[in-house]
Design an enzyme around this catalytic site. Structure first.
Site, short mmCIF file in Angstrom:
data_model
loop_
_atom_site.label_atom_id
_atom_site.label_comp_id
_atom_site.label_asym_id
_atom_site.label_seq_id
_atom_site.Cartn_x
_atom_site.Cartn_y
_atom_site.Cartn_z
N HIS A 109 3.43 -18.21 50.22
CA HIS A 109 4.45 -17.35 49.62
C HIS A 109 5.26 -16.65 50.72
O HIS A 109 6.48 -16.58 50.67
CB HIS A 109 3.82 -16.26 48.74
CG HIS A 109 3.09 -16.77 47.53
ND1 HIS A 109 1.82 -16.36 47.20
CD2 HIS A 109 3.46 -17.64 46.56
CE1 HIS A 109 1.44 -16.96 46.09
NE2 HIS A 109 2.41 -17.74 45.68
N LYS B 42 -1.32 -16.99 33.01
CA LYS B 42 -2.60 -17.15 33.71
C LYS B 42 -3.42 -15.87 33.62
O LYS B 42 -2.86 -14.78 33.62
CB LYS B 42 -2.34 -17.47 35.18
CG LYS B 42 -1.52 -18.72 35.40
CD LYS B 42 -1.26 -18.91 36.89
CE LYS B 42 -0.30 -20.05 37.15
NZ LYS B 42 0.17 -20.09 38.54
N ARG C 6 5.73 -27.46 46.91
CA ARG C 6 4.73 -27.78 47.92
C ARG C 6 4.57 -29.29 48.05
O ARG C 6 4.61 -29.83 49.13
CB ARG C 6 3.38 -27.16 47.55
CG ARG C 6 3.36 -25.68 47.76
CD ARG C 6 2.20 -25.05 47.07
NE ARG C 6 2.43 -25.02 45.63
CZ ARG C 6 1.68 -24.36 44.77
NH1 ARG C 6 0.62 -23.73 45.19
NH2 ARG C 6 1.97 -24.37 43.50
N SER D 224 -2.90 -20.02 45.41
CA SER D 224 -3.72 -18.81 45.17
C SER D 224 -5.01 -19.20 44.48
O SER D 224 -6.08 -18.68 44.80
CB SER D 224 -2.95 -17.82 44.31
OG SER D 224 -1.77 -17.42 44.95
P1 ADP Z 1 3.53 -19.17 39.25
O1 ADP Z 1 2.39 -18.77 38.41
O2 ADP Z 1 4.86 -18.72 38.73
O3 ADP Z 1 3.55 -20.63 39.66
P2 ADP Z 1 2.69 -18.55 41.94
O4 ADP Z 1 2.44 -17.21 42.49
O5 ADP Z 1 1.54 -19.50 41.87
O6 ADP Z 1 3.35 -18.29 40.54
O7 ADP Z 1 3.86 -19.27 42.74
C1 ADP Z 1 5.13 -18.73 42.79
C2 ADP Z 1 6.05 -19.71 43.46
O8 ADP Z 1 5.65 -19.87 44.81
C3 ADP Z 1 6.06 -21.11 42.86
O9 ADP Z 1 7.38 -21.62 42.92
C4 ADP Z 1 5.16 -21.89 43.76
O10 ADP Z 1 5.54 -23.27 43.80
C5 ADP Z 1 5.43 -21.22 45.08
N1 ADP Z 1 4.30 -21.36 45.99
C6 ADP Z 1 3.02 -21.06 45.76
N2 ADP Z 1 2.24 -21.36 46.84
C7 ADP Z 1 3.10 -21.85 47.76
C8 ADP Z 1 2.94 -22.38 49.07
N3 ADP Z 1 1.74 -22.49 49.64
N4 ADP Z 1 4.04 -22.79 49.71
C9 ADP Z 1 5.24 -22.72 49.12
N5 ADP Z 1 5.46 -22.28 47.90
C10 ADP Z 1 4.41 -21.85 47.21
#
Ligand code: ADP
Length: 160
Positions: free
Chosen positions: A18, A42, A91, A129
């Protein structure tokens, strides 16, 4: 007002992936609003306040970054704030289908808002995460995936 983008997600908790994306977004936009979803589908490990606090701490010192919390549809929140760009991360190919579906749905809901995808550094492209939490619960050291203070918080949460 300069160029503003909104980067929505659940951030449960914030990872180096992130943070990599936020940094990249700040190179393109004058202001990046990291928007923490209050009512995510979630089941989260950390509550809203904790997710916001961790993001604030992790982005301390990064210019042009704001952390906010929002409820309901991202597009409605963006419209209310007069923001026209949503940033999301890609990703791997596996993210593509879901992200494309969401971007097109959002476009249908709000024609004037564009979704922009950024790729993280390949070193972070496998981070999620969910996986980090699982690994931490099973005893892994996750300090190469999240800031130290976040790793400590996951460890503590585990024993709640
Ligand atoms: P959501 O539940 O909306 O998917 P996340 O917190 O899991 O929320 O992810 C938010 C955004 O960040 C999403 O677009 C996800 O693809 C991106 N994201 C999560 N992990 C990574 C990472 N390791 N590298 C790049 N983008 C990421």
């Amino acid at each position: 007002m300069g160029r503003v983008a909104i980067y929505p997600g659940s951030f449960d908790p914030v990872t180096f992936g992130h943070l990599d994306l936020i940094k990249r977004a700040t190179r393109i936009f004058d202001e990046v609003i990291v928007a923490v979803a209050q009512n995510t589908q979630k089941k989260t490990l950390f509550n809203n306040k904790e997710r916001v606090a961790m993001l604030k701490e992790a982005t301390k010192g990064m210019k042009g970054v704001k952390i906010e919390i929002f409820e309901g549809l991202v597009v409605n929140y963006a419209k209310k704030k007069n923001i026209h760009v949503i940033v999301r991360g890609l990703r791997m190919i596996s993210d593509f289908e879901y992200e494309l579906q969401m971007a097109l749905t959002n476009r249908r809901l709000a024609e004037q808002i564009e979704t922009v995808f950024l790729m993280p550094s390949e070193g972070y492209s496998f981070l999620s995460s969910t996986l980090i939490k699982e690994a931490a619960f099973l005893g892994a050291d996750v300090t190469s995936f999240v800031p130290q203070f976040v790793a400590d918080k996951i460890k503590k949460a585990k024993f709640k």
